[in-house]
Write a protein that holds these residues in place. Structure first.
Motif, PDB file in Angstrom:
ATOM      1  N   LEU A   1      -5.991   1.946  -4.972  1.00  0.00           N
ATOM      2  CA  LEU A   1      -5.150   0.804  -5.181  1.00  0.00           C
ATOM      3  C   LEU A   1      -6.667  -0.407  -4.520  1.00  0.00           C
ATOM      4  O   LEU A   1      -6.720  -1.560  -5.231  1.00  0.00           O
ATOM      5  CB  LEU A   1      -4.329   1.068  -3.726  1.00  0.00           C
ATOM      6  CG  LEU A   1      -3.709  -0.683  -4.493  1.00  0.00           C
ATOM      7  CD1 LEU A   1      -3.497  -1.202  -5.493  1.00  0.00           C
ATOM      8  CD2 LEU A   1      -2.819  -0.620  -3.059  1.00  0.00           C
ATOM      9  N   LEU A   2      -7.473   0.478  -3.724  1.00  0.00           N
ATOM     10  CA  LEU A   2      -8.558  -0.276  -2.936  1.00  0.00           C
ATOM     11  C   LEU A   2      -9.329  -0.174  -4.539  1.00  0.00           C
ATOM     12  O   LEU A   2     -10.492  -1.683  -4.492  1.00  0.00           O
ATOM     13  CB  LEU A   2      -9.081   0.482  -1.597  1.00  0.00           C
ATOM     14  CG  LEU A   2      -8.269   0.398  -0.784  1.00  0.00           C
ATOM     15  CD1 LEU A   2      -9.622   1.005   0.052  1.00  0.00           C
ATOM     16  CD2 LEU A   2      -8.993  -1.246   0.050  1.00  0.00           C
ATOM     17  N   THR A   3      -9.644   0.868  -4.802  1.00  0.00           N
ATOM     18  CA  THR A   3     -10.612   0.484  -6.456  1.00  0.00           C
ATOM     19  C   THR A   3     -10.697  -0.400  -7.064  1.00  0.00           C
ATOM     20  O   THR A   3     -11.580  -0.085  -8.239  1.00  0.00           O
ATOM     21  CB  THR A   3     -10.666   1.887  -6.890  1.00  0.00           C
ATOM     22  OG1 THR A   3      -9.847   2.599  -7.440  1.00  0.00           O
ATOM     23  CG2 THR A   3     -11.675   3.103  -5.982  1.00  0.00           C
ATOM     24  N   THR A   4      -9.326  -1.396  -7.166  1.00  0.00           N
ATOM     25  CA  THR A   4      -8.581  -1.897  -8.490  1.00  0.00           C
ATOM     26  C   THR A   4      -9.319  -3.066  -7.845  1.00  0.00           C
ATOM     27  O   THR A   4      -9.334  -4.033  -8.884  1.00  0.00           O
ATOM     28  CB  THR A   4      -7.017  -1.682  -8.343  1.00  0.00           C
ATOM     29  OG1 THR A   4      -6.526  -2.455  -7.297  1.00  0.00           O
ATOM     30  CG2 THR A   4      -6.835  -0.400  -8.856  1.00  0.00           C
ATOM     31  N   ARG A   5      -9.409  -3.422  -6.990  1.00  0.00           N
ATOM     32  CA  ARG A   5      -9.968  -5.084  -6.030  1.00  0.00           C
ATOM     33  C   ARG A   5     -10.816  -4.918  -6.322  1.00  0.00           C
ATOM     34  O   ARG A   5     -11.956  -4.369  -6.417  1.00  0.00           O
ATOM     35  CB  ARG A   5      -9.995  -4.491  -4.488  1.00  0.00           C
ATOM     36  CG  ARG A   5      -8.466  -4.267  -4.030  1.00  0.00           C
ATOM     37  CD  ARG A   5      -7.192  -5.164  -3.833  1.00  0.00           C
ATOM     38  NE  ARG A   5      -5.835  -5.084  -3.375  1.00  0.00           N
ATOM     39  CZ  ARG A   5      -4.919  -4.752  -3.079  1.00  0.00           C
ATOM     40  NH1 ARG A   5      -4.764  -5.005  -4.843  1.00  0.00           N
ATOM     41  NH2 ARG A   5      -4.152  -4.601  -2.768  1.00  0.00           N
ATOM     42  N   LYS A   6     -11.008  -6.566  -6.929  1.00  0.00           N
ATOM     43  CA  LYS A   6     -12.624  -7.089  -7.133  1.00  0.00           C
ATOM     44  C   LYS A   6     -13.024  -7.387  -6.511  1.00  0.00           C
ATOM     45  O   LYS A   6     -14.438  -7.074  -5.960  1.00  0.00           O
ATOM     46  CB  LYS A   6     -12.619  -8.593  -7.882  1.00  0.00           C
ATOM     47  CG  LYS A   6     -11.812  -8.023  -9.894  1.00  0.00           C
ATOM     48  CD  LYS A   6     -11.785  -8.739 -10.672  1.00  0.00           C
ATOM     49  CE  LYS A   6     -11.472  -8.468 -11.374  1.00  0.00           C
ATOM     50  NZ  LYS A   6     -11.876  -9.436 -13.126  1.00  0.00           N
ATOM     51  N   ARG A   7     -12.001  -7.427  -4.298  1.00  0.00           N
ATOM     52  CA  ARG A   7     -13.214  -8.427  -3.590  1.00  0.00           C
ATOM     53  C   ARG A   7     -11.730  -8.009  -3.244  1.00  0.00           C
ATOM     54  O   ARG A   7     -10.994  -8.114  -3.099  1.00  0.00           O
ATOM     55  CB  ARG A   7     -13.092  -9.262  -3.592  1.00  0.00           C
ATOM     56  CG  ARG A   7     -13.464 -10.397  -3.010  1.00  0.00           C
ATOM     57  CD  ARG A   7     -14.483 -11.894  -2.532  1.00  0.00           C
ATOM     58  NE  ARG A   7     -14.625 -12.568  -1.550  1.00  0.00           N
ATOM     59  CZ  ARG A   7     -15.649 -13.260  -0.841  1.00  0.00           C
ATOM     60  NH1 ARG A   7     -15.371 -14.193  -2.012  1.00  0.00           N
ATOM     61  NH2 ARG A   7     -15.930 -13.490   0.008  1.00  0.00           N
ATOM     62  N   LEU A   8     -12.005  -7.386  -1.927  1.00  0.00           N
ATOM     63  CA  LEU A   8     -12.019  -6.309  -0.481  1.00  0.00           C
ATOM     64  C   LEU A   8     -10.925  -7.553   0.654  1.00  0.00           C
ATOM     65  O   LEU A   8     -12.009  -8.388   1.083  1.00  0.00           O
ATOM     66  CB  LEU A   8     -12.820  -5.617   0.131  1.00  0.00           C
ATOM     67  CG  LEU A   8     -12.989  -4.003  -0.626  1.00  0.00           C
ATOM     68  CD1 LEU A   8     -12.731  -2.945   0.434  1.00  0.00           C
ATOM     69  CD2 LEU A   8     -11.292  -3.622  -1.228  1.00  0.00           C
ATOM     70  N   GLY A   9     -10.238  -7.890   1.194  1.00  0.00           N
ATOM     71  CA  GLY A   9      -9.926  -8.775   1.994  1.00  0.00           C
ATOM     72  C   GLY A   9      -9.762  -8.099   3.055  1.00  0.00           C
ATOM     73  O   GLY A   9     -10.147  -6.664   2.995  1.00  0.00           O
TER      74      GLY A   9
ATOM     75  N   ASP B   1      -7.350  -6.970   5.211  1.00  0.00           N
ATOM     76  CA  ASP B   1      -6.368  -5.463   5.015  1.00  0.00           C
ATOM     77  C   ASP B   1      -6.552  -4.143   3.810  1.00  0.00           C
ATOM     78  O   ASP B   1      -6.732  -3.622   4.332  1.00  0.00           O
ATOM     79  CB  ASP B   1      -4.669  -5.984   4.263  1.00  0.00           C
ATOM     80  CG  ASP B   1      -3.911  -6.972   5.342  1.00  0.00           C
ATOM     81  OD1 ASP B   1      -4.566  -7.261   6.553  1.00  0.00           O
ATOM     82  OD2 ASP B   1      -2.989  -7.487   4.935  1.00  0.00           O
ATOM     83  N   ASP B   2      -7.278  -4.587   3.164  1.00  0.00           N
ATOM     84  CA  ASP B   2      -8.055  -3.879   2.559  1.00  0.00           C
ATOM     85  C   ASP B   2      -9.177  -2.576   3.117  1.00  0.00           C
ATOM     86  O   ASP B   2      -9.028  -1.980   3.145  1.00  0.00           O
ATOM     87  CB  ASP B   2      -8.658  -4.775   1.057  1.00  0.00           C
ATOM     88  CG  ASP B   2      -8.134  -5.031   0.431  1.00  0.00           C
ATOM     89  OD1 ASP B   2      -6.623  -4.601   0.169  1.00  0.00           O
ATOM     90  OD2 ASP B   2      -7.940  -6.317  -0.526  1.00  0.00           O
TER      91      ASP B   2
ATOM     92  N   TYR C   1       1.440  -1.364  -0.231  1.00  0.00           N
ATOM     93  CA  TYR C   1      -0.192   0.047   0.340  1.00  0.00           C
ATOM     94  C   TYR C   1       0.770   1.589  -0.723  1.00  0.00           C
ATOM     95  O   TYR C   1       1.849   1.312   0.812  1.00  0.00           O
ATOM     96  CB  TYR C   1      -0.696   0.444   1.314  1.00  0.00           C
ATOM     97  CG  TYR C   1      -2.007   0.113   0.868  1.00  0.00           C
ATOM     98  CD1 TYR C   1      -3.429   0.069   0.103  1.00  0.00           C
ATOM     99  CD2 TYR C   1      -2.418  -1.970   1.050  1.00  0.00           C
ATOM    100  CE1 TYR C   1      -4.751  -0.165   0.307  1.00  0.00           C
ATOM    101  CE2 TYR C   1      -3.634  -2.406   0.860  1.00  0.00           C
ATOM    102  CZ  TYR C   1      -4.439  -1.860   0.432  1.00  0.00           C
ATOM    103  OH  TYR C   1      -5.386  -1.961   0.232  1.00  0.00           O
TER     104      TYR C   1
END
Length: 84
Positions: free
Chosen positions: A18-26, A28-29, A8
């Motif tokens: 960077l968060l907006t690029t994730r398909k699913r948040l883990g 840490d996200d 990050y």
């Protein structure tokens, strides 16, 4: 000082990007998203003093409280999902 998860950026806007690029948040996200929301609270509080009317000040203060609420709900979600 808060340590961000590996990968990050330190910049708030870049981290959100960077968060907006994730398909699913883990997990840490979700933690980073909670930090983004908490920063939003501080952002709105910092601009309250620039507001020209009491109505604008109240609106900005309320918005800051909503950001804090978002952060708190994300923290609860992390606790439920991880047991942390």
């Amino acid at each position: 000082m808060i340590t961000l998860p590996a990968g990050y950026p330190d910049d708030l806007f870049q981290a959100f990007g960077l968060l907006t690029t994730r398909k699913r948040l883990g997990l840490d996200d979700l933690k980073v998203l909670a930090l983004v929301e908490a920063a939003g609270e501080q952002f709105y509080l910092s601009i309250v003093k620039t507001a020209r009317t009491d109505a604008a000040k109240k609106l900005l203060q309320r918005t800051s409280q909503e950001e804090r609420g978002h952060a708190q709900r994300l923290i609860k979600a992390v606790q439920i999902l991880s047991g942390e």
